[in-house]
Design an enzyme around this catalytic site. Structure first.
Site, PDB file in Angstrom:
ATOM      1  N   LYS A   1      73.712  12.937 109.837  1.00 19.91           N
ATOM      2  CA  LYS A   1      73.391  14.354 109.598  1.00 19.91           C
ATOM      3  C   LYS A   1      73.927  14.776 108.225  1.00 19.91           C
ATOM      4  CE  LYS A   1      71.118  15.226 113.333  1.00 19.91           C
ATOM      5  NZ  LYS A   1      69.660  15.365 113.246  1.00 19.91           N
TER       6      LYS A   1
ATOM      7  N   SER B   1      73.595  19.682 112.555  1.00 16.00           N
ATOM      8  CA  SER B   1      74.509  19.895 113.676  1.00 16.00           C
ATOM      9  C   SER B   1      75.847  20.434 113.194  1.00 16.00           C
ATOM     10  CB  SER B   1      74.725  18.537 114.359  1.00 16.00           C
ATOM     11  OG  SER B   1      75.845  18.570 115.192  1.00 16.00           O
TER      12      SER B   1
ATOM     13  N   TYR C   1      76.315   8.762 113.976  1.00 16.80           N
ATOM     14  CA  TYR C   1      75.327   9.828 114.186  1.00 16.80           C
ATOM     15  C   TYR C   1      75.665  11.042 113.313  1.00 16.80           C
ATOM     16  CZ  TYR C   1      73.650  14.159 116.199  1.00 16.80           C
ATOM     17  OH  TYR C   1      73.131  15.418 116.334  1.00 16.80           O
TER      18      TYR C   1
END
Ligand code: UFG
Length: 343
Positions: free
Chosen positions: A156, A125, A152
């Site tokens: 990544k 992302s 979150y």
């Protein structure tokens, strides 16, 4: 050639499965259905004319995951989407996110190694860039990685590092990391699309649900940012364009064209749009009025970010070029399809 798609019944995974199958690949989907529905397989089958193989398996289950590789001995590459993805929830339940997102990747890399599968595409992302400074807008792949704003986002970043370290230790492993900007829209057929659980966090599902009458009004989080109309700017990319980039990435690896063991690409349109621009364009192309109000800023939001997709355009030979009007209409058609609305 068979591709294993983890998270293949999810939003981006299902569109990617369609693109892969339309290019002639066989697909095995691994998904635990924690945030998706088995009916998605029907939608894929209706579009493609063939059903992907499906294993209801949690990537945390090492044994079951290895069993998938034992069963499908012709897997050539893996695309790894399966992950928890709600930013807010990750702040509340960090350990759940670290366990799920990180152990899943570790299990997958180990299973790949055990079964001599050499190619992985990883779903990352633009969150890894945080708020790029003005010298790095539009943001390219050389922009500095910044401290993650949520667990979150951190998963990544950690997963990207795990892939790089594993590739460093194993010269035969080949990886492509794809950093997505904001995927929106649904397949033109309106047979697959985004299926958010509960109240949507993301802008587009909230807009379409408000248009369908499920929500009273949209709240625009902040109109006092340093942007032309005061609302935040993002690079909204059509999910079908995004799906096609995965096919390009897989092909690049299978054809031995990669120049580095781990390659990274930003996937965006190169164009930033504000929340109010999205909202006004949606109302214009659909003819539906969306009630909205300006609300306070949402904690953790980045003011503005959009991609420099030059590397993906030139190296992958891929471009996101579907007009945003068409993309917004596809999102609305999907919402109408799932709500059984006729107009
Ligand atoms: N927004 C609203 N009202 C809403 C929902 C969103 O005004 O009801 C605004 C947000 O404030 C933001 C923009 O719409 O300015 C886009 O918000 P999204 O939640 O759709 O997307 P984000 O850019 O915040 O999040 C996305 C991904 C995350 C990822 C993050 C950072 O959904 O997975 O980008 O890159 F972590």
């Amino acid at each position: 050639m068979r591709i294993l798609v983890t998270g293949g019944t999810g939003y981006i995974g299902s569109h990617t499965t369609v693109s892969l199958m339309q290019q002639g690949y066989d697909v095995t989907i691994v998904d635990n259905l924690s945030n998706s529905d088995k009916n998605v397989l029907d939608g894929i089958e209706q579009i493609v004319g063939k059903r992907p193989d499906f294993c209801q398996v949690d990537c945390l289950n090492e044994q079951a995951l290895n069993q998938v590789f034992d069963t499908y001995k012709d897997i050539e590459a893996v695309i790894h989407f399966a992950a928890s993805k709600a930013v807010g929830e990750s702040v509340e339940k960090p350990l759940l996110y670290y366990r799920n997102n990180i152990l899943s990747l570790i299990n997958l890399l180990e299973a790949m190694h055990r079964h001599s599968v050499k190619h992985i595409v990883f779903s990352s992302s633009c969150t890894v860039y945080g708020q790029p400074d003005k010298d790095h807008l539009p943001v390219d792949e050389t922009a500095p990685i910044q401290k993650a704003l949520s667990p979150y986002g951190n998963t990544k970043q950690i997963n990207e590092e795990i892939i790089c370290d594993t590739a460093h230790s194993d010269a035969s492993l080949n990886a492509i990391i794809l950093r997505y900007f904001n995927p929106i829209g649904a397949h033109q057929s309106a047979l697959i699309g985004e299926l958010p659980n509960g109240v949507p966090n993301n802008l587009l599902p909230f807009v379409t649900q408000t248009a369908a009458g499920l929500r009273d009004k949209l709240r625009v989080f902040g109109n006092d940012y340093n942007t032309p109309d005061g609302s935040c700017i993002r690079d909204y990319i059509y999910v079908v364009d995004l799906a096609k980039a995965h096919v390009c990435a897989v092909e690049r690896m299978l054809q031995g064209k990669t120049k580095e063991q781990v390659e990274v690409f930003n996937l965006g349109t190169g164009r930033g749009l504000s929340v109010l621009e999205i909202l006004n364009t949606f109302m214009r192309v659909t003819g539906v009025t969306i009630p909205y109000e300006i609300a306070p800023r949402r904690e953790g939001d980045i003011e503005k970010v959009w991609a420099n997709p030059k590397k993906a355009n030139e190296v992958l030979g891929w471009k996101a070029d579907t007009p945003v009007e068409e993309v917004l209409l596809s999102a609305w058609n999907w919402e109408k399809h799932i709500r059984n609305l006729n107009n």
